[in-house]
Design a protein around this motif. Sequence first.
Motif, PDB file in Angstrom:
ATOM      1  N   ALA A 261       0.832  -1.206   0.000  1.00 34.81           N
ATOM      2  CA  ALA A 261       0.000   0.000   0.000  1.00 34.81           C
ATOM      3  C   ALA A 261       0.865   1.254   0.000  1.00 34.81           C
ATOM      4  N   LEU A 262       1.936   1.243   0.778  1.00 33.27           N
ATOM      5  CA  LEU A 262       2.791   2.423   0.867  1.00 33.27           C
ATOM      6  C   LEU A 262       3.467   2.730  -0.465  1.00 33.27           C
ATOM      7  N   LYS A 263       3.713   1.696  -1.273  1.00 30.35           N
ATOM      8  CA  LYS A 263       4.340   1.910  -2.572  1.00 30.35           C
ATOM      9  C   LYS A 263       3.471   2.743  -3.495  1.00 30.35           C
ATOM     10  N   GLN A 264       2.169   2.808  -3.188  1.00 24.86           N
ATOM     11  CA  GLN A 264       1.243   3.571  -4.030  1.00 24.86           C
ATOM     12  C   GLN A 264       1.329   5.076  -3.757  1.00 24.86           C
ATOM     13  N   ILE A 265       1.986   5.460  -2.664  1.00 28.81           N
ATOM     14  CA  ILE A 265       2.072   6.879  -2.303  1.00 28.81           C
ATOM     15  C   ILE A 265       3.116   7.568  -3.166  1.00 28.81           C
ATOM     16  N   PRO A 266       2.747   8.654  -3.854  1.00 26.82           N
ATOM     17  CA  PRO A 266       3.716   9.372  -4.689  1.00 26.82           C
ATOM     18  C   PRO A 266       4.915   9.842  -3.869  1.00 26.82           C
ATOM     19  N   GLY A 267       6.118   9.623  -4.388  1.00 28.83           N
ATOM     20  CA  GLY A 267       7.329  10.061  -3.706  1.00 28.83           C
ATOM     21  C   GLY A 267       7.887   9.075  -2.702  1.00 28.83           C
ATOM     22  N   MET A 268       7.171   7.986  -2.455  1.00 26.34           N
ATOM     23  CA  MET A 268       7.662   6.989  -1.497  1.00 26.34           C
ATOM     24  C   MET A 268       8.865   6.262  -2.099  1.00 26.34           C
ATOM     25  N   LYS A 269       9.968   6.252  -1.361  1.00 19.49           N
ATOM     26  CA  LYS A 269      11.197   5.649  -1.843  1.00 19.49           C
ATOM     27  C   LYS A 269      11.350   4.241  -1.277  1.00 19.49           C
ATOM     28  N   GLN A 270      11.998   3.386  -2.047  1.00 21.81           N
ATOM     29  CA  GLN A 270      12.259   2.034  -1.581  1.00 21.81           C
ATOM     30  C   GLN A 270      13.155   2.053  -0.359  1.00 21.81           C
ATOM     31  N   SER A 271      14.071   3.027  -0.300  1.00 18.43           N
ATOM     32  CA  SER A 271      14.967   3.125   0.858  1.00 18.43           C
ATOM     33  C   SER A 271      14.182   3.408   2.137  1.00 18.43           C
ATOM     34  N   ASP A 272      13.093   4.189   2.012  1.00 16.21           N
ATOM     35  CA  ASP A 272      12.250   4.464   3.175  1.00 16.21           C
ATOM     36  C   ASP A 272      11.530   3.191   3.638  1.00 16.21           C
ATOM     37  N   LEU A 273      11.053   2.408   2.661  1.00 20.09           N
ATOM     38  CA  LEU A 273      10.386   1.149   2.993  1.00 20.09           C
ATOM     39  C   LEU A 273      11.359   0.178   3.653  1.00 20.09           C
ATOM     40  N   ASP A 274      12.596   0.145   3.130  1.00 21.72           N
ATOM     41  CA  ASP A 274      13.605  -0.744   3.714  1.00 21.72           C
ATOM     42  C   ASP A 274      13.915  -0.346   5.157  1.00 21.72           C
ATOM     43  N   GLU A 275      13.973   0.962   5.409  1.00 20.55           N
ATOM     44  CA  GLU A 275      14.259   1.440   6.768  1.00 20.55           C
ATOM     45  C   GLU A 275      13.137   1.053   7.722  1.00 20.55           C
ATOM     46  N   MET A 276      11.897   1.176   7.246  1.00 21.66           N
ATOM     47  CA  MET A 276      10.758   0.773   8.062  1.00 21.66           C
ATOM     48  C   MET A 276      10.831  -0.699   8.426  1.00 21.66           C
ATOM     49  N   GLN A 277      11.184  -1.523   7.443  1.00 23.15           N
ATOM     50  CA  GLN A 277      11.194  -2.956   7.669  1.00 23.15           C
ATOM     51  C   GLN A 277      12.345  -3.401   8.570  1.00 23.15           C
ATOM     52  N   ARG A 278      13.369  -2.564   8.695  1.00 27.21           N
ATOM     53  CA  ARG A 278      14.443  -2.901   9.643  1.00 27.21           C
ATOM     54  C   ARG A 278      14.003  -2.660  11.083  1.00 27.21           C
TER      55      ARG A 278
END
Length: 371
Positions: free
Chosen positions: A269-286
């Motif tokens: 779902a977060l990937k659908q947000i404009p401007g969301m970076k994969q690096s931000d998702l990776d940081e969240m998952q850590r």
Amino acid sequence: MRKGLAAAGVVALISAGSAACGADDPASPQGKVDNAFQKLGKQNTITVDLGFSGTSASIYSAMKGEDGFTQADADLLASLHVTIGGSSQKSLSLLGKSLGKDAGATKDSSAGFLLSTDGPSGKKLIEVRAVGQKVYLRADVQGLEKLDTDRSDAGSIAEFNDQYLDSLSSTPGSVGAAASGKWVSIDPAVWSAFVKTALAAQGGGSDSGSTTPTLDAKTQNQVVAGLQAALTKDATFADAGKKDGADHITVTVPARQFAQDVASGVAPALKQIPGMKQSDLDEMQRAEGVPAKKVTADVAVKDGSVSSITFDIHQLDSESTGPLPLTVSFKGSAAPITAPSGAVALNPQDVVSAVMGMMGDDSGSSDDSMF
């Protein structure tokens, strides 16, 4: 505030996962929670209230080690409540099964948001309702000044009130209604057309930046499946006795693993947000800032339905000096969330004219001839 929001997310997700567990034994602690959420879900309208259940003194004692945290901040947190509601012509439990092509349809459902202070002088600071195809908004701009506890801030809401509020409140039409705390309505179709026209006039093209992110059925199913997996594989449930006429159940989860699994679950779902970076998702998952220990939440079941969930935020911070309980209260009802009467349509041209007027441009005077 950041810790409070994080804990709110943990509590909300624990509650959602508890409802999805499907325990085999309805008399077990897990079964009681499951049945309680199922009963709540049979209502047409559910409201969820979020607030700290401690006193301002206990909140200050727990948070005084935070940089810049004052007694005024504690007083504010003790009084603030966030209330979110959702209603539909169907019971909400039936809506949860509608993850097909029609998922997300809003013509038969509505939602509400309220930011308020409690106590004898309690006020509704911001209220938003989404009903049908329109959004309704009311704000107490002067009341919002109380959210700024740093009186030394030159850019505070107070400064805006002193310089502009009186002028805006006396403005005819929709901007004046909004500034004076009256209900206004927003038609997304009207505003979308206005933005497209403005972008085209600036040479950006009518479609530039106008795409609205949506969650299709596949993404919704991925998120639901991910959250259920995160919330059921490691959660444990235990009876905690009775208090104030309610059965209490303790739900325990390993905090860091839970946070990592939740982050993975919501990633589609977060990937659908404009401007969301994969690096931000990776940081969240850590989930590096989440302690590697087990945390608990207290679920209260009254009259067979979930009445509240309480989570002690100090569990997430080893430096906390005392308990800081955050409580989410639930209430089911058959009464729907409805559109307020007398709302004035907030016109984008009115808003532009008001902004131009504040900038000192005489050409931006308001024209209400269309009303």
